[in-house]
Structures are given as C-alpha cells and as structure tokens.
Design a protein around this motif. Structure first.
Motif, PDB file in Angstrom:
ATOM      1  N   GLY A 196       0.922  -1.203   0.122  1.00  0.00           N
ATOM      2  CA  GLY A 196      -0.115   0.081  -0.016  1.00  0.00           C
ATOM      3  C   GLY A 196       0.690   1.244   0.056  1.00  0.00           C
ATOM      4  N   LEU A 197       1.860   1.411  -0.734  1.00  0.00           N
ATOM      5  CA  LEU A 197       2.775   2.547  -1.075  1.00  0.00           C
ATOM      6  C   LEU A 197       1.878   3.564  -1.706  1.00  0.00           C
ATOM      7  N   GLY A 198       1.603   3.337  -3.003  1.00  0.00           N
ATOM      8  CA  GLY A 198       1.019   4.478  -3.646  1.00  0.00           C
ATOM      9  C   GLY A 198      -0.142   4.003  -4.655  1.00  0.00           C
ATOM     10  N   ALA A 199      -0.843   5.040  -5.041  1.00  0.00           N
ATOM     11  CA  ALA A 199      -1.823   4.763  -6.036  1.00  0.00           C
ATOM     12  C   ALA A 199      -2.266   6.307  -6.845  1.00  0.00           C
ATOM     13  N   ALA A 200      -2.813   5.870  -7.971  1.00  0.00           N
ATOM     14  CA  ALA A 200      -3.226   7.308  -8.608  1.00  0.00           C
ATOM     15  C   ALA A 200      -4.493   6.969  -9.246  1.00  0.00           C
ATOM     16  N   VAL A 201      -5.340   8.037  -9.532  1.00  0.00           N
ATOM     17  CA  VAL A 201      -6.614   8.190  -9.998  1.00  0.00           C
ATOM     18  C   VAL A 201      -6.665   9.089 -11.035  1.00  0.00           C
ATOM     19  N   TRP A 202      -7.077   8.880 -12.468  1.00  0.00           N
ATOM     20  CA  TRP A 202      -7.216   9.833 -13.401  1.00  0.00           C
ATOM     21  C   TRP A 202      -8.689   9.908 -13.842  1.00  0.00           C
ATOM     22  N   THR A 203      -9.152  10.907 -13.435  1.00  0.00           N
ATOM     23  CA  THR A 203     -10.828  11.245 -13.611  1.00  0.00           C
ATOM     24  C   THR A 203     -10.970  12.803 -13.743  1.00  0.00           C
ATOM     25  N   ARG A 204     -11.985  13.098 -14.349  1.00  0.00           N
ATOM     26  CA  ARG A 204     -12.463  14.491 -14.490  1.00  0.00           C
ATOM     27  C   ARG A 204     -13.609  14.610 -13.072  1.00  0.00           C
ATOM     28  N   ASP A 205     -14.123  13.627 -12.703  1.00  0.00           N
ATOM     29  CA  ASP A 205     -15.057  13.887 -11.497  1.00  0.00           C
ATOM     30  C   ASP A 205     -14.280  14.057 -10.255  1.00  0.00           C
ATOM     31  N   LEU A 206     -14.756  15.341  -9.762  1.00  0.00           N
ATOM     32  CA  LEU A 206     -13.923  15.345  -8.271  1.00  0.00           C
ATOM     33  C   LEU A 206     -14.525  14.863  -7.293  1.00  0.00           C
ATOM     34  N   SER A 207     -16.033  14.624  -7.369  1.00  0.00           N
ATOM     35  CA  SER A 207     -16.536  13.547  -6.284  1.00  0.00           C
ATOM     36  C   SER A 207     -15.789  12.156  -6.376  1.00  0.00           C
ATOM     37  N   ARG A 208     -15.713  11.586  -7.542  1.00  0.00           N
ATOM     38  CA  ARG A 208     -15.124  10.347  -7.531  1.00  0.00           C
ATOM     39  C   ARG A 208     -13.537  10.224  -7.150  1.00  0.00           C
ATOM     40  N   ALA A 209     -12.666  11.376  -7.485  1.00  0.00           N
ATOM     41  CA  ALA A 209     -11.326  11.578  -7.084  1.00  0.00           C
ATOM     42  C   ALA A 209     -11.399  11.730  -5.508  1.00  0.00           C
ATOM     43  N   HIS A 210     -12.420  12.341  -5.050  1.00  0.00           N
ATOM     44  CA  HIS A 210     -12.277  12.123  -3.416  1.00  0.00           C
ATOM     45  C   HIS A 210     -12.815  10.864  -2.706  1.00  0.00           C
ATOM     46  N   ARG A 211     -13.787  10.357  -3.450  1.00  0.00           N
ATOM     47  CA  ARG A 211     -14.269   9.067  -2.895  1.00  0.00           C
ATOM     48  C   ARG A 211     -13.226   7.933  -3.038  1.00  0.00           C
ATOM     49  N   MET A 212     -12.414   7.960  -4.171  1.00  0.00           N
ATOM     50  CA  MET A 212     -11.295   7.035  -4.352  1.00  0.00           C
ATOM     51  C   MET A 212     -10.127   7.273  -3.568  1.00  0.00           C
ATOM     52  N   SER A 213      -9.615   8.484  -3.542  1.00  0.00           N
ATOM     53  CA  SER A 213      -8.629   8.911  -2.595  1.00  0.00           C
ATOM     54  C   SER A 213      -8.584   8.411  -0.883  1.00  0.00           C
ATOM     55  N   ARG A 214      -9.921   8.636  -0.431  1.00  0.00           N
ATOM     56  CA  ARG A 214     -10.139   8.190   0.887  1.00  0.00           C
ATOM     57  C   ARG A 214     -10.160   6.792   0.883  1.00  0.00           C
ATOM     58  N   ARG A 215     -10.501   6.116   0.014  1.00  0.00           N
ATOM     59  CA  ARG A 215     -10.884   4.658   0.247  1.00  0.00           C
ATOM     60  C   ARG A 215      -9.530   3.794  -0.317  1.00  0.00           C
ATOM     61  N   LEU A 216      -8.784   4.313  -1.016  1.00  0.00           N
ATOM     62  CA  LEU A 216      -7.493   3.633  -1.424  1.00  0.00           C
ATOM     63  C   LEU A 216      -6.466   3.529  -0.121  1.00  0.00           C
ATOM     64  N   LYS A 217      -6.245   2.220  -0.220  1.00  0.00           N
ATOM     65  CA  LYS A 217      -5.338   2.046   0.910  1.00  0.00           C
ATOM     66  C   LYS A 217      -3.869   2.025   0.601  1.00  0.00           C
ATOM     67  N   ALA A 218      -3.457   3.189   0.504  1.00  0.00           N
ATOM     68  CA  ALA A 218      -2.180   3.559   0.215  1.00  0.00           C
ATOM     69  C   ALA A 218      -1.611   4.873   0.766  1.00  0.00           C
ATOM     70  N   GLY A 219      -0.363   5.017   1.068  1.00  0.00           N
ATOM     71  CA  GLY A 219       0.304   6.226   1.753  1.00  0.00           C
ATOM     72  C   GLY A 219       0.249   7.457   1.041  1.00  0.00           C
ATOM     73  N   SER A 220       0.403   7.280  -0.375  1.00  0.00           N
ATOM     74  CA  SER A 220       0.276   8.500  -1.332  1.00  0.00           C
ATOM     75  C   SER A 220      -0.767   8.209  -2.312  1.00  0.00           C
ATOM     76  N   VAL A 221      -1.686   9.149  -2.852  1.00  0.00           N
ATOM     77  CA  VAL A 221      -2.700   9.135  -3.745  1.00  0.00           C
ATOM     78  C   VAL A 221      -2.565  10.112  -4.608  1.00  0.00           C
ATOM     79  N   PHE A 222      -2.330   9.955  -5.861  1.00  0.00           N
ATOM     80  CA  PHE A 222      -2.022  11.051  -6.865  1.00  0.00           C
ATOM     81  C   PHE A 222      -3.321  11.050  -7.747  1.00  0.00           C
ATOM     82  N   ILE A 223      -3.759  12.411  -7.879  1.00  0.00           N
ATOM     83  CA  ILE A 223      -4.984  12.630  -8.601  1.00  0.00           C
ATOM     84  C   ILE A 223      -4.508  13.260  -9.818  1.00  0.00           C
ATOM     85  N   ASN A 224      -4.745  12.523 -11.294  1.00  0.00           N
ATOM     86  CA  ASN A 224      -4.249  13.264 -12.405  1.00  0.00           C
ATOM     87  C   ASN A 224      -2.766  13.751 -12.606  1.00  0.00           C
ATOM     88  N   ASN A 225      -2.063  12.774 -11.922  1.00  0.00           N
ATOM     89  CA  ASN A 225      -0.628  12.721 -11.879  1.00  0.00           C
ATOM     90  C   ASN A 225      -0.213  11.408 -11.528  1.00  0.00           C
TER      91      ASN A 225
END
Length: 495
Positions: free
Chosen positions: A424-453
């Motif tokens: 659970g070191l990192g994860a990234a999410v590529w999306t235009r949906d701000l709500s999805r970005a927040h949902r995923m970043s909160r629920r991903l089990k990773a120390g760093s979550v990157f949104i659109n990078n």
C-alpha cells in the motif's frame, strides 16, 4: 555545454578517483579484517573498484564512536542554529560537486546520467538543505494546566541511528534519512547497499568538511547479513531506518525484538495501482505519466505504477497511446545524456526480471516485449494485458520495467482491484469527476494517492506506505518524529 555530450562523461569516468574505504569517527579506514568486495559497473560490465567490506567488528567500532560523541554533546547538544549552518554547508558541497556525485551514481547503478544529474543529486542536496532550514523552526509545546503547574512537551535526539538504504536511489534515499536524523541531533551510521556504496562513501568527506564532529556520521559499506544485521542486532543502536524489500524489513523487526527493542522505521515494497477512468481529462498526458511511472529508473522504483487499471471502454485506445510513449524509454549507454533508460542494477536482478516476463507469457498477452538480448542487464519497456491479478506477475513486486494491465467496468471494481494487494505504498486516479477523485482517494489503502498525475510531490509531504509497504514516513516535518524522543516535563510551582 560539454556536459551535454557522451565524450565529456566518458572522459570524466576514465579519470575519476574512487574512494573505497569505510568512514568511521571522522577517518577513512580499511575493514578490521581487510576484506573487500567488488563494485561492478552494470552497463560496462566491468569492476570499478574493491570496497572495504564492513562487518560486526567494524560496526562495533562505529557504534562506539557514534555513542561517545552523542553523549559528549558535540552535536546532540549543539544549538539548532549551529546544526542548520553545518547541514547547509553540506548541501552547498553536494551542489558544488554535483557532477562527480552524479557520475558515481551512474557508474554504480547503470542509471542514466541525465537522471542522476537532474534528479538524484539535486534531490539529495535539497533534502539536506530542507531539514537544515526546518530544524530551527520546530517548537515544543506548553500543555494546558492549572495555575500551579507548568507542563512542557519537548523533543530530544534519540541517540544512535542506523540508516540502511537501497541501491535504486542510493544518495537520494540516504539523504531522506540523514536530513532529519542529523538535524535533530543524532549520530548516524549509514549502511549503503553493497551494490551502490560509492556516493555514500564520498559524502562522508563532504560531511567532515562541512563541520560535522567526528563520529556523528559514519559509513559502513557491506552486506545485509553482515554489517546490516550487526546494526539491527546491536544493543546500543536506538533506531534503524530502512528502505528496501519487505522480506528484509520483517527480519529487521525480528532483530529489534531480539535485541533492545530499537525503533524500526520501514519503507518496504510496493505494487502500486494506477487507475485510469474513461473520463480522464487527457489520455495522452495520462499515457505519458503512466510510462514514466513504470519505466523511469528502469522500473526500479518502490512506488512504480506497476499495475495499470483501465476502464474497459478506453482500454484499447489507451494501450495504443502507451505503446507510443514507450518509444521514449529505450535502453542505451547511461553516460549518454540522451539516454532515458540505462541498465538494471546487475545481471542477477535482470535474470529475476526475465523470469517474471517468462511467467507472464503463459498467463496473459505480451503486447510489448523489452527483451532484445544485446546486454545482459538491459531490459526495455514490457507490457502485459489481461493477466489474472492473483498470479505472481500480477501480485509480486518485479522491480523492473514490466507493466501489468487489468481492465475494469465499474468504480467499485477498480477500488477492489487496487486494494487487493499486500502492499500500500502509492496509487493514482485519473478522472474529471471531483467527487470520484475524493471517494477513491479516501478509500484507497495507500500512503500516497495522486490525482491526475503520477508520483508528483516534494519535500513538504510525507512518503511511506500502508500494510506491508512499511511504517513511519520519510520527508516532511513528520520524519523528525522518527528520530526524536518525546518528553514531558511537569513542574509544580510554588503558590
């Protein structure tokens, strides 16, 4: 300028002087038993030098020197302003000698000189300078008490720190640990990987020139089962901070329990998920970042985006873009400033990556094959599609330029696939949906979550992982907590 050309670096490589001894109590010295080991340039397939092989006897001497200077207070009791000045001078020297350090890093590891020069060495100097600047701006606390009491909460240096660092970013990751450990006043023993000790050995001389008292910074190159275990089992080492494999991290935890219950801070393995939804704002940009996220440093990156999860409706288009981007990552001579991929760290590790690729061929579709057989330690971009995520290539850390792609159809499925990992070191999410970005970043089990990078960040943010990716954090002010003791001072006042 000349440094933009291959001939410049080849000439420097011919004439460079390599220091190969241990550094203990302010002096270079041979190992107690005069044993050495070979350092091999993985690109040229030649022995660079023989380095002194530190073992338990050498570790005992270094720990004694580190403890003595700590108890004297030469550094541990120095004012924050004094420590800031010395560490700032160390950063200055690193920047002054950045070409030499970059060349050492490239010769030692096979990574491209363009990356050593642009990323590794500036990042290492920046880490030292950042903690130098931070340390006189960190304050204690005064607790809320009654009028007849005064309660102060202070942080003090913890003592002797052993830093065990890996071979993929030798100096950079060392400085992520040296910065906060030294800034808080500790004595440090650095054990670089036996595969890449040259920059650590050179750094010791700069530390002495910068004004670090003898014994505060020591370098013991050697093997994990010798020097590393001697440090982890030593009863007078207070902290061990480590970046490397999960297997070794578990051994360090056992060693701590069997010795003096020293603090153990681990940054271990990773198999990070990079998730691209159909509403990704820019598929071309996402493909470029995805390629860099797995092929940079030949894939030898703990937080590499080794698992690519693609929403099914855009999967074929994205794979085509990704294959185009892979053309920007082709193995070449690491001393050529135009090279973007060098070699893997050694032939043995390359053989291990080859084994993963052979396994993958029977489990999924190989859409890009980076094997060409021209160099034993060189493997280019390799991409698999539709491999079962529960297979060895889908779950294990390969630590090479090998990408495994899985398709998904729903957000819930993407989240389940991403979190289905021992790491659970990192994860990234590529999306235009701000709500999805927040949902995923909160629920991903990773120390760093990157949104659109992928893997952006700087020294101001912590770095570390969940689950078997480790504990504790490198970088940011949070790292200072790992190298200091928290003390409460409660004073009863006369009424």
């Amino acid at each position: 300028m000349d440094f933009q050309y291959l001939n410049y670096w080849q000439e420097k490589a011919k004439n460079i002087t390599l220091e190969s001894r241990l550094f203990i109590n302010g002096q270079y010295c041979q190992a107690q038993d005069n044993d050495t080991f070979d350092i091999v340039d993985p690109a040229a397939q030649r022995t660079l030098t023989q380095v002194s092989r530190g073992k338990k006897a050498d570790v005992d001497i270094a720990v004694r020197a580190a403890r003595d200077v700590f108890e004297r207070g030469d550094w541990s009791q120095a004012s924050p302003a004094k420590r800031k000045a010395v560490l700032s001078k160390l950063a200055d020297l690193m920047e002054l000698h950045h070409e030499e350090l970059a060349l050492l890093e490239t010769l030692d590891t096979g990574k491209p000189i363009r990356h050593s020069l642009r990323d590794d060495i500036p990042g290492a100097a920046r880490a030292i300078r950042w903690y130098a600047e931070a340390i006189d701006k960190v304050y204690g606390e005064v607790a809320s008490t009654g009028v007849n009491e005064l309660a102060m909460i202070v942080r003090e240096p913890i003592g002797v720190v052993a830093a065990v660092v890996p071979w993929n970013f030798p100096l950079l990751l060392a400085c992520w640990k040296l910065g906060p450990a030294l800034a808080t006043g500790n004595s440090v023993i650095l054990k670089p990987s036996e595969k890449s000790p040259l920059t650590a050995i050179r750094l010791a001389q700069f530390a002495k020139e910068a004004g670090l008292p003898d014994g505060v910074f020591n370098v013991i190159p050697g093997f994990g089962h010798e020097a590393g275990q001697a440090l982890s089992q030593h009863p007078d080492v207070d902290v061990i901070t480590f970046t490397g494999s999960t297997r070794t991290g578990k051994q360090l935890l056992r060693d701590s329990g069997d010795s003096n219950m020293k603090r153990v801070w681990l940054e271990a393995g990773g198999k990070s998920a990079n998730i691209v939804f159909a509403d990704c704002p820019d598929l071309q940009n996402a493909a470029a970042n995805t390629a860099a996220g797995i092929f940079y440093n030949q894939g030898q990156v703990c937080i590499a985006g080794a698992r690519l999860l693609l929403e099914d409706s855009i999967a074929d288009e994205f794979i085509a873009l990704l294959k185009e981007q892979a053309n920007n990552w082709l193995p070449g001579n690491p001393l050529d400033p135009n090279t973007t991929m060098g070699t893997l760290i050694d032939n043995a590790h390359a053989d291990n990556v080859h084994n993963f690729i052979r396994d993958g061929e029977s489990l999924g579709k190989l859409v890009l094959d980076g094997r060409d057989g021209k160099h034993p330690a060189a493997i280019g971009p390799t991409i698999f599609v539709d491999i079962d995520p529960n297979t060895r290539p889908g779950r294990d850390e390969i630590f090479g330029p090998v990408l495994v792609i899985t398709r998904f159809t729903t957000e819930a499925q993407a989240l389940e696939l991403a979190n289905d990992s021992d790491y659970g070191l990192g994860a990234a999410v590529w999306t235009r949906d701000l709500s999805r970005a927040h949902r995923m970043s909160r629920r991903l089990k990773a120390g760093s979550v990157f949104i659109n990078n992928y893997n952006d960040g700087d020294m101001t943010v912590p770095f570390g992982g969940y689950k078997q990716s480790g504990n504790g954090r490198d970088k940011s002010l949070h790292a200072l907590e790992k190298f200091s003791e928290l003390k409460t001072i409660w004073i009863s006042l006369e009424s």
